[in-house]
Scaffold this active site. Structure first.
Site, PDB file in Angstrom:
ATOM      1  N   THR A 179      41.990   2.864  92.434  1.00 59.22           N
ATOM      2  CA  THR A 179      43.394   3.218  92.458  1.00 59.22           C
ATOM      3  C   THR A 179      43.814   3.631  91.049  1.00 59.22           C
ATOM      4  O   THR A 179      43.178   3.251  90.085  1.00 59.22           O
ATOM      5  CB  THR A 179      44.154   1.940  92.870  1.00 59.22           C
ATOM      6  OG1 THR A 179      43.819   1.640  94.211  1.00 59.22           O
ATOM      7  CG2 THR A 179      45.642   2.061  92.745  1.00 59.22           C
ATOM      8  N   ARG A 207      45.501   1.499 107.999  1.00 58.30           N
ATOM      9  CA  ARG A 207      45.603   0.345 107.100  1.00 58.30           C
ATOM     10  C   ARG A 207      46.519   0.691 105.919  1.00 58.30           C
ATOM     11  O   ARG A 207      46.387   1.739 105.299  1.00 58.30           O
ATOM     12  CB  ARG A 207      44.210  -0.025 106.596  1.00 58.30           C
ATOM     13  CG  ARG A 207      44.177  -1.181 105.583  1.00 58.30           C
ATOM     14  CD  ARG A 207      44.090  -0.687 104.158  1.00 58.30           C
ATOM     15  NE  ARG A 207      43.773  -1.747 103.213  1.00 58.30           N
ATOM     16  CZ  ARG A 207      43.833  -1.605 101.891  1.00 58.30           C
ATOM     17  NH1 ARG A 207      44.191  -0.452 101.379  1.00 58.30           N
ATOM     18  NH2 ARG A 207      43.538  -2.592 101.094  1.00 58.30           N
ATOM     19  N   GLY A 232      43.582  -4.975  98.144  1.00 58.72           N
ATOM     20  CA  GLY A 232      45.016  -5.068  98.368  1.00 58.72           C
ATOM     21  C   GLY A 232      45.438  -6.224  99.241  1.00 58.72           C
ATOM     22  O   GLY A 232      46.552  -6.753  99.092  1.00 58.72           O
TER      23      GLY A 232
HETATM   24  N1  ASP Z   1      44.620  -1.932  95.763  1.00 64.46           N
HETATM   25  C1  ASP Z   1      44.078  -0.823  96.498  1.00 64.46           C
HETATM   26  C2  ASP Z   1      44.238  -1.110  97.965  1.00 64.46           C
HETATM   27  O1  ASP Z   1      43.838  -2.179  98.405  1.00 64.46           O
HETATM   28  C3  ASP Z   1      42.652  -0.515  96.220  1.00 64.46           C
HETATM   29  C4  ASP Z   1      42.220  -0.478  94.772  1.00 64.46           C
HETATM   30  O2  ASP Z   1      42.982  -0.765  93.880  1.00 64.46           O
HETATM   31  O3  ASP Z   1      41.053  -0.130  94.497  1.00 64.46           O
HETATM   32  O4  ASP Z   1      44.678  -0.254  98.688  1.00 64.46           O
END
Ligand code: ASP
Length: 312
Positions: A179, A207, A232
């Site tokens: 992210t 999701r 997340g």
């Molecule tokens: N936090 C993000 C999610 O779960 C994924 C990530 O940060 O890599 O959608």
């Protein structure tokens, strides 16, 4: 007033050899945001400009080059929040746009709503002038094709009670994308946080992760602003970014507050997560429990500092 900006390119295990690209990408994002802040621009403009640069860089899991869901499509989550009057806008499960963070900003600025999702978000994006954009790169498609068969996702938990997706990602760091997030403090003392992602690899379609949920993956108030990365589902359960601001409001330093949230999440979930944040005085924090979390920042007159992980 101190100005400051910090960005992250995602918590996880980065492929050996990808360090230089991640450092260059995060540094470029901070440099662009810094220019805006130094010219008297807003934290909102600076954070969004930095986020767009990261979204457009295919090595990060946001915008172009983001990871694919189980069906082989990219679904974006994004959120922008400004401390002033708790302005916030978000999109979730949004497909086929180039810059989801800008759509989230328009939800904040052009509608009465906080979040638009799925088809509704896409329709809004088109009305706002965002052209159809295929974010799938050949590298991500090849990953998805070759590895999809080996992933058992979302249907249970492993012996330790943690998610199978996590064990899988540890074993196959080549999936890690990350992210992106940007947090800024402007010369008027206003804090802003922006986060954008396509979530986790091979997620079930529909999701929604922590990123677009204010208080979970993205948060800004008068005390601090922060952006989360990592699995997340743990960040949502912990309302992590809200908890970071609360810690600062209760008198902790920003670093201590982030450390406390991270420690609690390690105790509760052995969570693989990371955070960046800025407090109202321009103090910057970046901490993670994963092997890497490329990040870059400046505060006041400092040089831009960029690292793959925080020094232990
Ligand atoms: N936090 C993000 C999610 O779960 C994924 C990530 O940060 O890599 O959608």
């Amino acid at each position: 007033m101190t100005i400051a900006l910090v960005v992250h390119g995602g918590a996880g295990s980065w492929r050996p050899g990808s360090d230089a690209d991640a450092i260059a990408g995060t540094t470029a994002a901070v440099a662009a945001g810094r220019k805006i802040l130094e010219a008297g621009g807003s934290a909102l403009d600076a954070a969004c400009a930095a986020a767009v640069i990261l979204e457009d860089n295919p090595i990060f899991n946001a915008g172009t080059g983001a990871v694919l869901n189980y069906d082989g499509e990219v679904e974006f989550d994004a959120c922008v929040m400004v401390a002033n009057a708790a302005q916030v806008g978000a999109v979730s499960a949004l497909k086929r746009v180039k810059n989801p963070i800008l759509v989230a900003r328009q939800v904040m600025e052009e509608t009465d709503h906080v979040m638009l999702t799925g088809e509704g978000a896409l329709r809004f994006a088109r009305v706002m002038g965002h052209a159809d954009h295929d974010p799938i790169t050949p590298a991500r498609l090849e990953d998805w094709r070759s590895k999809r068969e080996t992933l058992d996702i979302g249907v249970g938990r492993d012996a330790k009670g943690s998610m199978k997706i996590r064990a899988f990602l540890r074993k196959h760091p080549e999936y890690a994308g990350g992210t992106i997030g940007a947090v800024a403090l402007d010369a008027n003392g206003v804090l802003c946080a922006a986060t954008s992602t396509a979530g986790v690899t091979l997620k079930l379609p529909g999701r929604v992760g922590d990123t677009p949920l204010p208080g979970a993956g993205t948060f800004a108030d008068a005390f601090a602003a922060s952006s989360a990365t990592g699995t997340g589902e743990y960040v949502i359960r912990s309302l992590s970014c809200r908890a970071i601001s609360q810690g600062v409001a209760d008198g902790k330093s920003l670093d201590a507050s982030v450390a406390a949230v991270l420690a609690q999440m390690t105790r509760d979930f052995d969570a693989d997560v990371g955070f960046i944040g800025i407090d109202r005085h321009g103090n910057v924090a970046a901490q993670h429990s994963t092997a890497h979390m490329p990040h870059a920042w400046f505060s006041g007159q400092s040089d831009i500092v960029a690292r793959m992980s925080t020094p232990k």
